[in-house]
Design an enzyme around this catalytic site. Structure first.
Site, PDB file in Angstrom:
ATOM      1  N   GLU A  52       0.944  -1.386  -0.057  1.00 57.33           N
ATOM      2  CA  GLU A  52      -0.025  -0.015   0.196  1.00 57.33           C
ATOM      3  C   GLU A  52       0.854   1.301   0.043  1.00 57.33           C
ATOM      4  O   GLU A  52       0.372   2.297  -0.566  1.00 57.33           O
ATOM      5  CB  GLU A  52      -0.899  -0.092   1.203  1.00 57.33           C
ATOM      6  CG  GLU A  52      -2.010  -0.829   1.019  1.00 57.33           C
ATOM      7  CD  GLU A  52      -1.682  -2.247   1.825  1.00 57.33           C
ATOM      8  OE1 GLU A  52      -0.530  -2.668   2.032  1.00 57.33           O
ATOM      9  OE2 GLU A  52      -2.552  -3.218   1.756  1.00 57.33           O
ATOM     10  N   PHE A 114     -11.076  -6.771  14.686  1.00 56.64           N
ATOM     11  CA  PHE A 114      -9.901  -7.332  13.886  1.00 56.64           C
ATOM     12  C   PHE A 114      -9.859  -6.230  12.757  1.00 56.64           C
ATOM     13  O   PHE A 114     -10.710  -5.724  11.919  1.00 56.64           O
ATOM     14  CB  PHE A 114     -10.550  -8.602  13.377  1.00 56.64           C
ATOM     15  CG  PHE A 114      -9.471  -9.211  12.089  1.00 56.64           C
ATOM     16  CD1 PHE A 114      -8.211  -9.563  12.700  1.00 56.64           C
ATOM     17  CD2 PHE A 114     -10.012  -9.392  10.934  1.00 56.64           C
ATOM     18  CE1 PHE A 114      -7.412 -10.058  11.804  1.00 56.64           C
ATOM     19  CE2 PHE A 114      -8.706  -9.740   9.951  1.00 56.64           C
ATOM     20  CZ  PHE A 114      -7.713 -10.080  10.475  1.00 56.64           C
ATOM     21  N   GLN A 115      -8.553  -6.023  12.802  1.00 59.21           N
ATOM     22  CA  GLN A 115      -8.187  -4.980  11.685  1.00 59.21           C
ATOM     23  C   GLN A 115      -8.799  -3.518  11.936  1.00 59.21           C
ATOM     24  O   GLN A 115      -8.863  -2.943  10.730  1.00 59.21           O
ATOM     25  CB  GLN A 115      -8.044  -5.502  10.062  1.00 59.21           C
ATOM     26  CG  GLN A 115      -7.496  -6.652   9.991  1.00 59.21           C
ATOM     27  CD  GLN A 115      -7.427  -6.985   8.410  1.00 59.21           C
ATOM     28  OE1 GLN A 115      -8.142  -6.908   7.659  1.00 59.21           O
ATOM     29  NE2 GLN A 115      -5.942  -7.670   7.996  1.00 59.21           N
ATOM     30  N   LYS A 164     -17.147  -0.409   6.455  1.00 61.14           N
ATOM     31  CA  LYS A 164     -17.656  -1.617   5.530  1.00 61.14           C
ATOM     32  C   LYS A 164     -19.124  -1.610   5.306  1.00 61.14           C
ATOM     33  O   LYS A 164     -19.840  -1.772   4.277  1.00 61.14           O
ATOM     34  CB  LYS A 164     -17.406  -2.960   6.002  1.00 61.14           C
ATOM     35  CG  LYS A 164     -17.385  -4.319   5.111  1.00 61.14           C
ATOM     36  CD  LYS A 164     -16.701  -5.567   5.853  1.00 61.14           C
ATOM     37  CE  LYS A 164     -16.999  -6.406   4.532  1.00 61.14           C
ATOM     38  NZ  LYS A 164     -16.274  -7.771   4.906  1.00 61.14           N
ATOM     39  N   MET A 470      24.474   8.235   0.980  1.00 58.20           N
ATOM     40  CA  MET A 470      24.426   9.880   1.448  1.00 58.20           C
ATOM     41  C   MET A 470      24.792   9.572   3.029  1.00 58.20           C
ATOM     42  O   MET A 470      25.401  10.558   3.761  1.00 58.20           O
ATOM     43  CB  MET A 470      23.209  10.217   1.462  1.00 58.20           C
ATOM     44  CG  MET A 470      22.768  11.763   1.713  1.00 58.20           C
ATOM     45  SD  MET A 470      24.196  12.888   1.135  1.00 58.20           S
ATOM     46  CE  MET A 470      23.112  13.378  -0.296  1.00 58.20           C
TER      47      MET A 470
HETATM   48  C1  LIG Z   1      12.527   5.695   4.311  1.00 56.04           C
HETATM   49  C2  LIG Z   1      13.916   6.231   4.802  1.00 56.04           C
HETATM   50  N1  LIG Z   1      14.822   5.745   5.444  1.00 56.04           N
HETATM   51  C3  LIG Z   1      16.005   6.267   5.672  1.00 56.04           C
HETATM   52  C4  LIG Z   1      16.455   7.354   5.421  1.00 56.04           C
HETATM   53  C5  LIG Z   1      17.829   8.082   5.395  1.00 56.04           C
HETATM   54  N2  LIG Z   1      18.550   8.128   4.314  1.00 56.04           N
HETATM   55  C6  LIG Z   1      18.708   9.226   3.630  1.00 56.04           C
HETATM   56  S1  LIG Z   1      19.735   8.874   2.410  1.00 56.04           S
HETATM   57  C7  LIG Z   1      19.904   7.410   2.798  1.00 56.04           C
HETATM   58  C8  LIG Z   1      20.780   6.539   1.923  1.00 56.04           C
HETATM   59  C9  LIG Z   1      20.222   6.208   0.451  1.00 56.04           C
HETATM   60  O1  LIG Z   1      21.078   5.233   0.000  1.00 56.04           O
HETATM   61  P1  LIG Z   1      20.779   4.759  -1.520  1.00 56.04           P
HETATM   62  O2  LIG Z   1      19.373   4.580  -1.811  1.00 56.04           O
HETATM   63  O3  LIG Z   1      21.597   3.657  -1.723  1.00 56.04           O
HETATM   64  O4  LIG Z   1      21.180   6.036  -2.143  1.00 56.04           O
HETATM   65  P2  LIG Z   1      22.751   6.676  -2.592  1.00 56.04           P
HETATM   66  O5  LIG Z   1      22.508   7.770  -1.109  1.00 56.04           O
HETATM   67  O6  LIG Z   1      23.477   5.645  -2.220  1.00 56.04           O
HETATM   68  O7  LIG Z   1      22.602   7.464  -3.919  1.00 56.04           O
HETATM   69  C10 LIG Z   1      19.029   6.943   4.056  1.00 56.04           C
HETATM   70  C11 LIG Z   1      19.260   5.784   4.614  1.00 56.04           C
HETATM   71  C12 LIG Z   1      15.425   7.985   4.382  1.00 56.04           C
HETATM   72  N3  LIG Z   1      15.753   9.269   3.750  1.00 56.04           N
HETATM   73  N4  LIG Z   1      14.230   7.548   4.097  1.00 56.04           N
END
Ligand SMILES: Cc1ncc(C[n+]2csc(CCOP(=O)(O)OP(=O)(O)O)c2C)c(N)n1
Length: 560
Positions: A52, A114-115, A164, A470
């Site tokens: 979802e 439920f749910q 529902k 990042m």
């Molecule tokens: C749902 C979620 N969880 C954690 C983060 C924290 N976060 C920001 S950038 C990043 C790394 C992203 O890694 P990747 O998808 O491999 O992309 P890259 O930076 O290597 O291009 C994380 C963990 C986030 N922004 N969103």
């Protein structure tokens, strides 16, 4: 004679009256009556997602690309809670999103049935409005109300929770219940003429003016007016992450992106400006850096639909509340042509050669240039969150309006792949790229199955650096290279593509890039390319968190 309809049929008809043509959703117990009715309404195409969260992001992508509300559907409980990240993403980026959730029957509400979950309570802080439908007699009106709220003023997500038994309740249908009003501009707040005259006066007298354009320019379709303002006054234009593609990047007045990963010359121009005309943006912390040191020499004119944004982060000399296009039109009438050639030459002198940390591996710059060339500039790019998001923002040259889509405010990893499905539905016939990191891709890669089943030809590009890049970059700069929980294993993506029955390529060298892109674009369906990019490439420049725009890190040297 009035027709007898069930609540579910009323819901379908009301959606059709709102101009809905596609729904992204997933069935379950509390929404089954709605799914029972759906096949009677072929005008409502339903896309069965695999999670979802993806339904909400896909509806979000559809809305951003089409300008019309996107619709997602889920059952009660876990179905509804799975929508939450997508709703919050839409809330932060002002996307008109309508989430429809099934709820347990009215008599069971409040009994831990439920749910059962209190999705209204859960989503209250991340929606413009959420409403529980208590009787079938109010259902059609409730649908029209939530659509109106999603669209009007500053757009955003809404949620309609339908028990529902209300979906099964019978009622008389007496034909259409609304005239659909798509033009909300008539409801927009009007702005103060004195403030407008003062803004015109400040713009005419400024010696070092800048325009900062945000998402509001795209939402209000104010491209022509923004361009006219820039050209008439010779004012350079900065586009924020969500303002990218509000102004053509080949234009000599286009400067680039500001803020944490903005170019040095852009941030320096902000720090030296004597006037900033902010259009449809909220001066968020990723844009301003340390607020106390932000653009201290500049007066700020803030054009913004939401009055509560004016003065929230940055003190303003003039606030103009209303629709960006309407305000810019009025402002243009009060402005005579002028130039800022000396100022532009000065900004030009701030430009630094691009410093990237590529040591000869496959560089994002080359890949993005090749994607642009192969798509002949006619594509929409949907990025995920991380380093690649910054490269996609900075290195692609956006020429056409609203061709860059990303999760800016919430920064939701996993956004790109499902959102791109929604963009394809809104823009059939145009290449749509979902560009993700290896981390974000793995958050919603299950949606390849949706693309295959529903024939949604998203072109997926994975920038695989073997890290949550990042976060690894922050660890390198600010945590002494302690790479805690950032190395990330990936499956064999080409084999994964094969498992789903779609073509896949692994690109390790520059020489392989063009063939893979051609193959993906020529294929009449979803396709996947994995780019093995340099593992420890960094995004430069970078303003450290909490620092001012005047303190960029520009190279690896700092971490030595
Ligand atoms: C749902 C979620 N969880 C954690 C983060 C924290 N976060 C920001 S950038 C990043 C790394 C992203 O890694 P990747 O998808 O491999 O992309 P890259 O930076 O290597 O291009 C994380 C963990 C986030 N922004 N969103």
């Amino acid at each position: 004679m009035a027709e007898q309809l069930t609540g579910s049929q009323v819901l379908c008809r009301a959606l059709l009256e709102e101009g809905v043509d596609v729904l992204f959703g997933y069935p379950g117990g509390a929404i089954m009556p709605f799914y029972h009715a759906l096949p009677e309404y072929p005008g409502l195409r339903h896309v069965l997602v695999r999670h979802e969260q993806a339904a909400a992001h896909a509806a979000d992508g559809y809305a951003r690309a089409s300008g019309r509300p996107g619709v997602c559907v889920a059952t009660s409980g876990p179905g509804a809670t799975n929508l939450v990240t997508g709703i919050a993403t839409a809330h932060m980026d002002n996307t008109p999103l309508v989430a429809i959730t099934g709820q347990v029957p009215r008599a069971m509400i409040g009994r831990d049935a439920f749910q059962e979950t209190d999705i209204i309570g859960i989503t209250q802080p991340i929606t413009k409005h959420s409403r529980l439908v208590e009787d079938v007699e109010e259902l059609a009106e409730a649908v029209h109300e939530v659509f109106a709220v999603a669209r009007e003023g500053r757009p955003g997500p809404v949620l309609l929770d339908v028990p529902k038994d209300v979906q099964n309740q019978k009622t008389e249908w007496n034909g259409g219940t609304v005239e659909r009003g798509n033009d909300q501009r008539s409801h927009l707040p009007s702005f103060n003429r004195f403030a407008l005259a003062e803004a015109a006066r400040l713009i005419s007298r400024a010696e070092r003016p800048l325009i900062m354009a945000g998402h509001g320019v795209i939402l209000s379709d104010a491209y022509a007016e923004l361009r006219e303002l820039a050209e008439r006054t010779g004012t350079p234009v900065i586009t924020t992450l969500l303002g990218i593609s509000a102004f053509p990047e080949s234009h000599p007045l286009h400067l680039g992106m500001p803020g944490m990963h903005g170019e040095v010359h852009v941030n320096r121009a902000i720090q030296q400006a004597d006037l900033i005309v902010g259009v449809g943006l909220r001066f968020d912390d990723r844009v301003t850096g340390n607020l106390a040191a932000f653009a201290r020499g500049a007066k700020v004119i803030h054009i913004e639909l939401d009055a509560s944004e004016i003065g929230k982060n940055v003190p303003v000399a003039v606030g103009l509340v209303g629709d960006a296009r309407a305000i810019l039109r009025e402002l243009l009438e009060a402005l005579a042509p002028r130039h800022c050639d000396g100022w532009r030459a000065e900004i030009e002198s701030f430009v630094r050669p691009r410093v990237e940390s590529f040591k000869g591996g496959l560089a994002p710059e080359g890949i993005l240039g090749a994607i642009e060339d192969a798509s002949r500039g006619r594509c929409t790019v949907v990025s995920d969150v991380g380093q690649h998001q910054m490269w996609v923002a900075k290195l692609f040259r956006y020429q056409r309006p609203n061709t860059h889509i990303t999760s800016g405010g919430l920064g939701t990893m996993g956004f790109a792949v499902p959102a791109a499905m929604g963009v394809v539905m809104a823009r059939p016939g145009e290449p749509v790229w979902a560009i993700s990191g290896d981390g974000g891709f793995q958050m919603n890669m299950q949606e390849i199955a949706t693309m295959v089943q529903e024939r949604i030809p998203v072109k997926m590009a994975i920038f695989n650096n073997g890290y949550l890049g990042m976060v690894r970059q922050w660890q390198q700069f600010f945590h002494g290279r302690r790479y805690s929980a950032t190395p990330i294993w990936s499956p064999d993506y080409v084999a994964l593509a094969q498992a789903y029955g779609i073509p896949g390529w692994r690109v390790e060298h520059g020489a392989q890039v063009d063939d893979a892109l051609r193959g993906a674009l020529d294929h009449d369906g979803p396709a996947l390319i994995e780019f093995l990019i340099e593992q420890e490439a960094n995004v430069f420049p970078m303003i450290p968190p909490g620092a001012s725009l005047s303190e960029p890190i520009e190279s690896e040297a700092v971490t030595a």
